[in-house]
Structure formats: structure tokens, C-alpha cells
Design an enzyme around this catalytic site. Structure first.
Site, PDB file in Angstrom:
ATOM      1  N   LYS B  82      35.514  35.138  41.567  1.00 12.53           N
ATOM      2  CA  LYS B  82      35.727  35.799  42.862  1.00 12.53           C
ATOM      3  C   LYS B  82      34.568  35.461  43.788  1.00 12.53           C
ATOM      4  O   LYS B  82      33.408  35.415  43.352  1.00 12.53           O
ATOM      5  CB  LYS B  82      35.826  37.316  42.645  1.00 12.53           C
ATOM      6  N   SER B 157      41.240  43.894  45.902  1.00 15.92           N
ATOM      7  CA  SER B 157      40.651  42.820  46.691  1.00 15.92           C
ATOM      8  C   SER B 157      40.505  41.511  45.923  1.00 15.92           C
ATOM      9  O   SER B 157      40.358  40.464  46.541  1.00 15.92           O
ATOM     10  CB  SER B 157      39.269  43.259  47.186  1.00 15.92           C
ATOM     11  N   SER B 181      40.277  47.181  42.492  1.00 17.10           N
ATOM     12  CA  SER B 181      40.381  45.801  42.964  1.00 17.10           C
ATOM     13  C   SER B 181      40.583  44.749  41.881  1.00 17.10           C
ATOM     14  O   SER B 181      40.812  43.582  42.187  1.00 17.10           O
ATOM     15  CB  SER B 181      39.143  45.429  43.784  1.00 17.10           C
TER      16      SER B 181
END
Ligand SMILES: [Mg+2]
Ligand SMILES: [Zn+2]
Lengths: 497, 498, 98
Positions: B82, B157, B181
Site C-alpha cells: 500500500k 482505503s 481499511s
């Protein structure tokens, strides 16, 4: 900026008011590494060479507190009888400034490492004073901005600034006093007490010129005898103890003038202008700060248990105020002598060790503040690091006090100790330097001198007193200074009668 | 199916085994991934940055270490990271214009550990800006699509990481979970997403959103692979003062095949009847499957859980308002010039942050500001205590808690224009985050949404007491093995229909 | 002000965010809505509940006072929007801006 030059108010006006002063100072702690990262805590260095992801606040970097800095705080707190709460935490103080990398400062808000406490200090005339502390808390220093384009390096009129983050994250303790200080003299004496205590504890170098101590003062006036405080101003930008004194004095005079003219004091921040010798208003867009303090979620709380406090307390050295009182009360040193010693901790320790063996504070003090300090100054070697051990000095004092040697010989022996070390007693014995007070022995030196200098004898007979001085000198020389000078003169006069 | 396809569908354990046995080299894997990835990701949009050179370097090192006799738990396993985790020398954007061109000069601890275990970094994945969002739509840099329906979001996210693993563009991925997330996008993308106990995985090098909630965790296509990845990244880090200094028992060897003797709590307040009959039936089936594996289902109560969202939407913004202050245009990232520093700050931050980030900075600043601190921030901190206490009470009666991972399956783009509607997606995950508990989402079926034509995956959230990762992953493995929901969906889509 | 619940302009100033007029209006109503949403917390009795700042229960986590490596100056300044002679350069600072 508004600058008001104040004329010195008349003495009776000054006597009417009492100054109420509180000090807030930031002191950089002496550690190897910074507060929350492993960068060196070192003054100087090329800009931005002592930085890492943490102290540059790079995205993702996290703080981890320096254990030594926390212990330093406990030491500082115990030195001033502060309470060391069992629970303490770090908070974030949020405000934007270019030399503040995270745009918040890790500080302590409602649960500082120390609370309360009192600083006991003395004035030049020996008066003892106390100033209570509100708290001492731990935080981190900012970087440094250099303002360019204004020609004089000042922020006013500059067109841009350059930022160096080497200092960012250096551990900083903030000491906040109660408003217990009543004059500029007291303020400086109070700061001296903080400084010598921190130096003695080994927790800071307290070098104002390197910015490792920075202080602000809150000053207000009230009619003598009044209970409530007047409106205060906060003075900033004082960068030496001398400027603290001048700034506070000048602010007291300014406020006195205002009150005498029936004007109002405005609560504001005022900067000290070193060159102009006045404080000036800094309220450009004075607005209430909203620092939005909240517990730093990157850090966990501190719990200082009683055992830790006692371990730290047990390791505290004798503090300057205790040493000062011992010197003045037990050793009868003058305020100036005691202060001189207390301000030089290694010399004071040396002094104490010598007194321990010599049992003669006055005799030791003579040498320590006299010839030894002179030798130290000339050579650049500290007395404590010289070849003269406290034990050797104690012997020298004992020999002098017992009149075994005279003061002239004592000086010579001290120089030999300084250069070569060793024992005073051994030098005196080996070289036969003990004072000769035996009339027969002195008579022998005298007779030799008279025989060798018939002209001087004749001159003396003709009434020339100077001839006697010459003859005494000859005798002392022949005895290598050991002859008792008073006895020499008596015997000479006797022989030439 | 070609050899390359096999690589992309293989699991981490299988890849590592073959590389450790020198049946294939990490270098060959890196080359296959390098060649295939740009095309495979063109339409899906999972990645913001590909790191082929770094991947090759790491592959070479892995091959050298294995030649020298080492065995690496993730030897040659291609991983996605990420884009809120620092990787030295690599662009790290946080999905924001603020950091669009920022090159991290250091590596996050979790990333470093993953790579040290032999993993090969494919690249950095898309995300909601600064991890604020539940759809990945808040990325300022790219659109990521759901591999099961390109008209739908991948969740957020950590949407890029979930989509990459779901679409077989990575074997494993790292995500971060603040309020859901990892778990919500895992549910949306038919993969396993695991958020460890707060403090198990170092946050050093993870760009902070809300420090007291942020936690890194893995995405994988199986629980076993998630456990392998977790074992590689977990453990104390002296660079993170909130990381737990406790022994870290490996989880990958604690996997089990039944749930006998285990009590699974079904939360009274987390009923699914309101989610529609299809979803309700799917979760009823999931709970029944747990029981069929030997678990005893017990009803537990979390009376304060309904305050979770309100609590979270005060605490997380408060922390983020302070964490994101450093993006000021002075030391890195975007700068928009101004006549003075103050103007530069305001213009830089106005231009660099997107809408959702600004909203959260504003509400967080407000919650901390003078006069409102006690009413909002402190109140939320107390509510947090109450919620955590509720979980403690519940766990006195059960070993695990089961619930949906998200309120709905993946929704279409722009479906949630009201911020609060978006926040409701995390209704089930947020209370767990506030309590710091370990939790995961494991595929548990699929439903065809009312506005869709294809079946979209659902996730079952399992949450466990603090530090109970072994128990949690072990149980999830048993459920996954018995149900195999992930494999029941058609192969994911990786390119737009021609 | 778009809302009587929150002075968006003041909060934006504290947060150093320049907002356009339309943003002030939009955020004002959105934040007011959010505040109404979080108001439900008032229904929770927390009188006898302590505040949780951190779920980890560890205490006294420190590092030894040991010097570690720094970034090279090149790395430190690599991301700087503007650097000069090894410093970060910023526009003029208005005295007492904060
Ligand atoms: Mg301070
Ligand atoms: Zn540093």
C-alpha cells in the site's frame, strides 16, 4: 512595533511599587542523542547534517523517548524538591512554524514529570531567597531559522528564511517559576541558582551563548503591600544574564513611569532590544493561541515508581545551595568566596578534600583562591587536574600554620608541587626548608654575613638603615630562605650594636 | 493455463516452497511479473508505482541467500505494498497530490521485514488519500476497479492492495487498517484481509492517519498465506514506542480444521436483517457453517457498539489533524508559493489535500480546539473505553465474535456522495478497531446487488481478544477450508470487456 | 458562516487551510451534519468512565541514549521544495505569526 524610551522615574516613585516577576526558561539537556531519535545532540555542525526521518518529521517516522533525558528531569525535580508524580505523559502542542518539523511540539501539558518545588538562592549580599516552581516539564527543541534579505539577519524586513533542523528534537526542559521574584537582581540570582544546579547535576551545560538556556520573564508592578497582582507583560529575546537584568530593570522603570502618569499597562509580549536598552511591544497580530494540546498517541505514558525516585535521589551530589550554606555557616567563608567556590564545582570538591585532611578551611582557602588559582590561570590546567593533590596541599597548609615553614618557602614549595607533584612534607624535609629559629644556627649565618660584608657593617654604623636590609637579604639567601626573618634582624642588630 | 498464469494463481506457501527447493528462481519469477504486470494492471488500476528494478534486485538477493543455504518463508513471493508505507528510493504518495512526487529515503519496518523474508516488491498500490475512505475513490491519483465488477469500487482505503490480490496481480499485499481499511476491501475483493492487534506490527514508516488506530496487516487469497505474511512482519520494533514488546508466536503453524470447543459470539446489536434478505441469508449460512464445524454459537451484547462510528469520527480526525500538519511545503512534498510562510502553508495545504482529507482535518481541529475539547475529544476517548470494556465483557462469554465485515457488497462508483453514508460502511469494523482487537475478513459467499448483474463477494468478520492472532487465524482457516467461498466465484476480471 | 454549529473559517485558519467561499459553505453544512451525527454520543453515560488515549497498556517505553546514524544531507534535502546552501528555504516569516 512601538518603542517607548523610558526615563528613570524618581526614587520615591520606585519605592512606591513592588515588582512581581516570574521566570520561564527553556534549558537544553545534555545527552548524547536527541529526545526522540538517535541523532547526536551536539551544538554546531553543518546545517541539516544531524537529522533523520524522525527529527525531520518525514512521513511515517515515529518518536521514541530518550531514557537519559527522563532521568535528567527526575534529577532536576529532586534538586528543587519538586513532586515527581507517579503518572506522566507527553502531549502534542499544535502550531505551525517553519522550524517546527512536525508542526506540533511534543511537550507536556497537564501531567508533567515534575510539579511544584522551590529554588533556594542567595543574593550578592548573602540574603537567602526562595522562589517556588510551578513545574518543570520535558519537551523537544525546534530547528533554527536564519532570516535573510533584511541585511541585519532580523526577521523584520527579511524576504526569506533558511531553516536548519540540527537542533530540532534536542531535549529541552521548561522551568516555570511562580511570581516570587521581586527585582532584577533576584531574577539573575535565581537564574544563577538554576544554572549552577543544572551544571552540578550534569544535566545541562547551560550555555546561553549557544542557546542552551533561553528565558522569558513576566513582569508586573503593584503598590507595596498590595495583595493582588498588576497587569503583566512578558519579555522575550533576552540572551544573557546581563540582558535579563537590564531588560527587567528597564521594564520596571517603564511600568513605573506609566503608572505614575496614570496610564494603563497593556498585557502583551515585549521584546528586549539589546542595543537600544528598551523593551518594545511585539503585539503585531496578538491573538489567543489555541494549541489544541492532546495526548501524543505515538507515545505511551510514563510511570515513575518510588524506587526509581529513591535511586535517583540517592545518587544526587551535594547541591550548590547546600554547599554554599556549609561554606558560609561552618567554614565562615565570605559570600564572594563561597560563591566563587560553588560556581567551580571541581575546585569546590578539591577544596573540600583538602579541608578534610588539613582541618583548616582558612589556610586551604588562601591557597585555593590565591596561588593555586593563579597557577591554574597561568597554565590553563584546572587545579583539580593539577599535580598538587588535595592531600599535598593539606600538608603544606599544616606546615605553614605550624610555622614550620614561612610563607615565602610555602610559595616555593607550592610551585614545586605544581610542577613535579609529590608531598610537601617530603620536599621540606629533603631540602631542609623548615624554618630555622634556633639562635645559634641563625647566629652562624649572621656571623658569616658580617665577615663577608665589612662595608655594609661600616655603613650601618654610619647610620645607613639600608645596609641592614642588605645584610638580612644576605643571611636569608645563605639560609635558602629558611632562617626566621625576625630572628635574623634581632641577631644582626645585636651583633652590630 | 501458462506457467505465468500458474505463478499468478499460486499461493505464497507454494511459491516459497518451490523457490526454497530451487525448483525455480526468484529471478525468473521477478521477470515474469515484470513482463506481465503493466498490461494486467492497465484497466484495473491497482498500482500507483511499479518497482521492476527493485524487484529484480531483491530477487537476485533471494537467490543468493538460498544458494548460501538459507530457507526464506516468503522466498520469491511477489507482494504489493500500500502506498502509505515507505520503501527507500521509491515514490510513496499516500494517494495524495501532496506527496505525488515524494521519494521515501527510508523503509518502513513492516516492509523491510517482508522483503527480508524473501518477498519481491511488485510496486505500490492505490489507496484513498491518506487512508481516509472506504472505496478508494478518494485517491487523487488513480481509479482502482473491483476485479469482480469494473463498475464497482474495490473498497478502501487499501483498495489497490485488495484489488491486486483479488485480481491475481499479487500473491500477497500489505494494507493498513484504521477503522476497517483492510477488512472492508478484502470483503469487496473476495480475499482474506487481516488486521492484527494494535501494536503487533510496527507502524514505523507507515504514514500516519490516526496513530492510536492505524495497524498494518496482510491481504492474501488464503488464511494460510495471510498467516505467513503476518508472521514475517509482526513483532516488537524499538523504533515504534507503541509496538508490543511481547513474544510473537508464529500463527501459520496454528491453523486448524475444526472449531470444536470454540464459542463464537454473535452480536445482538449486529443483526443483519436490515441488510436485505440475500445478505441476511448469507450471514445466517455463515454462522451455521461455523456451528457445523463444531463451534458453539452464543449471543453476546455490545450495547455501546452503536456509538463506535461517532467515537471514531472524532478520535481519528483529531489525530489526523495533528498528524497531517507536517505537510506544510517546507521539507518535502507539494509547495504552492505564497507571499509569506503563512500564505504558503494555506495554499499548499489547500492544493495538496482532497475533500475528504480537508473535512477530517477540519472536524478534528474543531474537536481539539479550545472550548470543544472536553465535549468532543475527551467524550470520544471515554466512549472508546466503554466500547473496549463491552468487548472485554463479551469475550468472557465467547472466544471469537462473528459479524459482517461491511454493510453491503461493493457498490458502484459515486454511489455514496454523502460522507456519513460512506462512513456507515465500516459500522462493524470500527468498534473492533477502537478496542484494538485483532480481526479479519474471510470470504463467506456472494450476492447479486440490486443494481448489478454479477455476484459480488461478501466477507465474514471474525474478531478475537487482544493478542489472540493464533486463535483467530486458526479458526478462520477451518472456516475457509470447509466453505471455500473464494473459489466459488468466477475468475476475476482484469481487463475491460472489449 | 454556513452553520451556527461551527466557525469553519476560524477552524480552517487554525488548520492552515485556505478555503474558497464555496468551500466554506459546503464544508460548513457537511461538518454541521457530521456534528449532529456525533451528537449521539451525548446519549452515552460516561460519567464513571476513564478516557482511553491508547489501547496498548505498556508504560515507560524508551530508547537508550545512544547516537545512531543520520540521513546524509543529500537525502535530508532531496525532497525539499526549495533548498539553499544546505538549508531549507521558506518564504518570509511574519514575526509572531503564531
Ligand atoms: Mg515550551
Ligand atoms: Zn533525528
Amino acid at each position: 512595533m512601538i518603542s517607548e524610551r523610558s526615563s528613570v522615574p524618581p526614587a520615591d516613585a520606585a519605592a512606591k511599587y513592588e515588582a512581581v516577576i516570574g521566570i520561564e526558561c527553556h534549558v537544553e539537556l545534555k545527552t548524547a542523542s536527541k529526545m526522540f531519535c538517535g541523532c547526536p545532540n551536539a551544538f554546531g555542525g553543518e546545517p541539516n547534517t544531524q537529522v533523520c526521518p524522525v527529527c525531520l518529521a518525514l512521513p511515517g517516522a515515529l518518536p521514541v523517548p530518550n531514557a537519559a533525558a527522563i532521568e535528567h528531569m527526575i534529577r532536576a525535580g529532586l534538586a528543587f524538591d519538586c513532586a515527581i508524580p507517579a503518572f506522566s505523559k507527553f502531549d502534542r502542542k499544535n502550531y505551525f512554524y517553519p522550524d517546527m518539523p512536525k508542526d506540533y511540539q511534543i511537550s507536556q501539558y497537564d501531567m508533567p514529570l515534575t510539579q511544584g518545588g522551590v529554588v533556594r538562592y542567595w543574593l550578592a549580599d548573602g540574603t537567602l531567597r526562595e522562589c517556588r516552581l510551578t513545574r518543570i516539564h520535558l519537551e523537544e527543541d525546534t530547528g533554527k531559522s536564519t532570516h535573510a534579505g533584511s541585511g541585519d539577519g532580523r526577521i523584520a524586513g527579511s524576504t526569506y528564511s533558511l531553516v536548519d533542523f540540527n537542533r530540532a528534537g534536542v531535549p529541552l526542559m521548561e522551568c516555570v517559576s511562580d511570581p516570587d521574584i521581586r527585582s532584577a537582581d533576584e531574577a539573575v540570582a535565581f537564574l544563577d541558582a538554576l544554572k549552577r544546579t543544572f551544571v552540578q547535576l550534569g544535566i545541562s551545560d547551560v550555555k546561553m551563548e549557544e542557546g542552551s538556556l533561553r528565558c522569558d520573564a513576566n513582569v508586573s508592578l503593584r503598590l507595596r503591600g498590595a495583595a493582588e497582582y498588576g497587569t503583566k507583560t512578558e519579555i522575550k529575546n533576552m540572551n544573557s544574564f546581563r540582558s535579563v537584568h537590564r531588560a527587567i530593570q528597564s521594564e520596571i522603570e517603564r511600568q513605573t513611569g506609566l503608572l505614575e502618569r496614570g496610564e494603563r499597562i497593556i498585557q502583551e509580549t515585549r521584546g528586549w532590544d539589546e542595543a537600544g536598552g528598551v523593551t518594545h511591544s511585539m503585539r503585531s497580530k496578538e491573538k489567543a493561541h489555541d494549541y489544541r494540546y492532546f495526548p501524543d498517541p505515538d507515545l505511551v505514558p510514563m510511570e515513575i515508581d518510588a524506587a526509581t525516585v529513591e535511586r535517583v535521589r540517592a545518587a544526587l551530589p551535594e547541591l550548590p545551595i547546600a554547599r554554599y550554606e556549609r561554606y558560609v555557616d561552618a567554614y565562615k567563608l565570605s559570600v564572594a568566596q563561597a560563591t566563587q567556590l560553588v560556581d567551580n564545582a571541581s575546585l569546590a570538591e578539591y577544596f573540600d578534600r583538602a579541608v578534610d585532611s588539613a582541618k583548616s578551611p582558612a589556610g586551604v582557602l588562601n591557597f585555593v583562591l590565591g596561588d593555586l588559582s593563579r597557577l591554574a590561570n597561568e597554565s590553563g590546567i584546572e587545579v583539580a587536574h593539577s599535580k598538587v593533590t588535595p592531600e599535598a596541599l593539606a600538608e603544606l597548609v599544616a606546615l605553614t600554620d605550624a610555622k614550620t615553614i614561612n610563607s615565602k618557602v610555602a610559595k616555593d614549595v607550592l610551585v614545586r608541587l605544581w610542577n613535579d607533584g609529590g608531598s610537601a612534607k617530603a620536599i621540606v624535609q629533603a631540602d631542609g626548608l623548615a624554618q630555622v629559629s634556633d639562635p645559634a644556627a641563625v647566629g652562624a649565618f649572621v656571623d658569616a654575613a658580617l665577615a663577608a660584608n665589612p662595608k655594609s657593617v661600616a655603613d650601618f654604623a654610619a647610620g645607613k638603615e639600608n645596609a641592614l636590609k642588605f645584610l638580612i637579604g644576605q643571611v636569608m639567601k645563605a639560609s635558602r630562605g629558611t632562617a626566621n626573618p625576625a630572628l635574623v634582624e634581632t641577631v644582626l642588630r645585636d651583633r652590630m650594636r | 493455463m501458462s506457467a505465468d498464469d500458474l505463478l499468478f494463481t499460486s499461493g505464497a506457501r507454494a511459491i516459497a516452497r518451490s523457490v526454497n527447493r530451487r525448483e525455480r528462481s526468484a529471478a525468473d519469477i521477478a521477470e515474469a511479473v515484470r513482463v506481465a504486470l503493466p498490461e494486467r494492471d492497465r484497466d484495473l488500476g491497482a498500482y500507483l508505482t511499479l518497482t521492476p528494478d527493485l524487484m529484480r534486485q531483491h530477487a537476485r538477493r533471494v537467490d543468493e541467500r538460498i544458494a548460501a543455504g538459507e530457507t526464506l518463508p516468503l522466498a520469491g513471493v511477489p507482494v504489493a505494498i500500500k502506498d502509505n508505507m515507505c520503501l527507500r528510493g521509491t515514490r510513496t504518495t499516500c494517494g495524495s497530490k501532496m506527496l505525488e512526487n515524494w521519494i521515501a529515503p527510508y523503509t518502513a519496518t513492516a516492509v523491510g521485514r517482508l522483503l527480508a523474508a524473501g518477498a519481491l516488491p511488485i510496486g505500490k498500490t492505490n489507496m484513498d488519500e491518506f487512508a481516509m475512505g472506504s472505496s478508494c475513490e478518494n485517491s487523487a491519483l488513480r481509479t482502482t476497479r473491483n476485479p469482480y465488477d469494473f463498475d464497482r469500487v474495490p473498497g478502501g482505503s487499501s483498495g489497490g492492495s485488495a484489488a491486486a490480490v483479488g485480481a491475481e496481480l499479487a500473491t500477497l499485499a500489505l494494507g493498513s487498517d484504521t477503522g476497517g481499511s483492510i477488512r472492508e476491501p478484502a470483503a469487496f475483493c473476495n480475499v482474506v484481509g487481516f488486521k492484527p492487534t494494535y501494536g503487533r506490527v510496527s507502524r514505523y514508516g507507515l504514514i500516519a492517519f490516526a496513530s492510536s488506530l492505524d495497524q498494518i496487516g496482510p491481504f492474501a487469497r488464503t488464511v494460510e498465506d495471510a498467516a505467513l505474511a503476518y508472521d514475517a512482519i509482526a513483532g516488537y520494533d524499538p523504533l515504534d514506542a507503541t509496538s508490543l514488546n511481547a513474544p510473537n508466536e508464529p500463527t501459520a503453524d496454528a491453523l486448524r480444521t475444526d472449531l470444536r470447543g470454540m464459542r463464537v459470539g454473535i452480536v445482538k446489536e449486529f443483526g443483519t436483517a436490515d441488510l436485505g434478505p440475500a445478505i441476511h441469508a448469507a450471514y445466517a449460512q455463515a454462522y451455521a457453517d461455523l456451528a457445523a464445524l463444531g463451534a458453539e454459537l452464543v449471543e453476546v451484547e455490545l450495547p455501546t457498539a452503536k456509538y463506535g462510528l461517532a467515537t471514531y469520527y472524532l478520535i481519528a480526525p483529531a489525530e489526523c489533524s495533528s498528524n497531517l500538519a507536517r505537510f506544510d511545503g517546507v521539507r518535502y512534498g507539494l509547495r504552492v508559493d505564497g507571499a509569506d510562510v503563512g500564505e504558503m502553508y494555506e495554499k499548499t495545504r489547500a492544493a495538496g489535500f482532497g475533500d475528504e482529507v480537508k473535512r477530517r482535518i477540519l472536524i478534528g481541529t474543531y474537536a481539539l480546539s479550545s472550548g470543544y475539547y472536553d465535549a468532543y475529544y475527551v467524550k470520544a476517548q471515554k466512549a472508546r473505553t466503554a466500547i473496549a470494556d463491552d468487548f472485554k465483557r463479551a469475550f468472557a462469554r465467547c472466544d471469537l465474535i462473528a459479524s459482517p465485515a461491511a454493510s453491503t457488497p461493493a457498490f458502484t462508483f459515486n454511489a455514496k456522495s454523502d460522507p456519513v453514508a460512506m462512513y456507515l460502511m465500516d459500522y462493524y469494523t470500527i468498534p473492533v478497531s477502537l478496542a484494538g482487537l485483532p480481526a479479519l475478513s474471510v470470504p463467506c459467499g456472494a450476492v447479486v446487488p440490486e443494481d448489478g448483474t454479477r455476484p459480488m463477494p461478501l466477507g465474514l468478520q471474525l474478531a478475537a481478544p487482544l493478542f489472540s492472532e493464533r486463535l483467530l487465524l486458526g479458526a478462520a482457516h477451518a472456516y475457509e477450508r470447509a466453505t471455500q467461498h473464494a473459489l466459488k466465484l468466477p475468475r476475476p476480471q482484469i481487463a475491460k470487456a472489449p | 458562516m454556513a452553520s451556527d454549529r461551527i466557525d469553519v473559517r476560524h477552524v480552517a485558519k487554525l488548520a492552515r487551510l485556505a478555503l474558497t467561499e464555496s468551500e466554506v459553505l459546503r464544508y460548513g453544512s457537511q461538518l454541521a451534519g457530521l456534528l449532529t451525527f456525533v451528537d449521539e454520543l451525548r446519549g452515552l453515560d460516561t460519567e464513571h468512565v476513564g478516557a482511553t488515549a491508547q489501547v496498548v497498556e505498556s508504560r515507560n517505553v524508551t530508547r537508550p541514549d545512544v547516537v545512531g546514524p543520520c540521513l546524509s544531507r543529500e537525502d535530508a534535502l532531496a525532497g525539499a521544495p526549495q533548498a539553499q546552501n544546505g538549508f531549507f528555504r521558506v518564504p518570509k516569516i511574519i514575526a509572531a505569526a503564531e
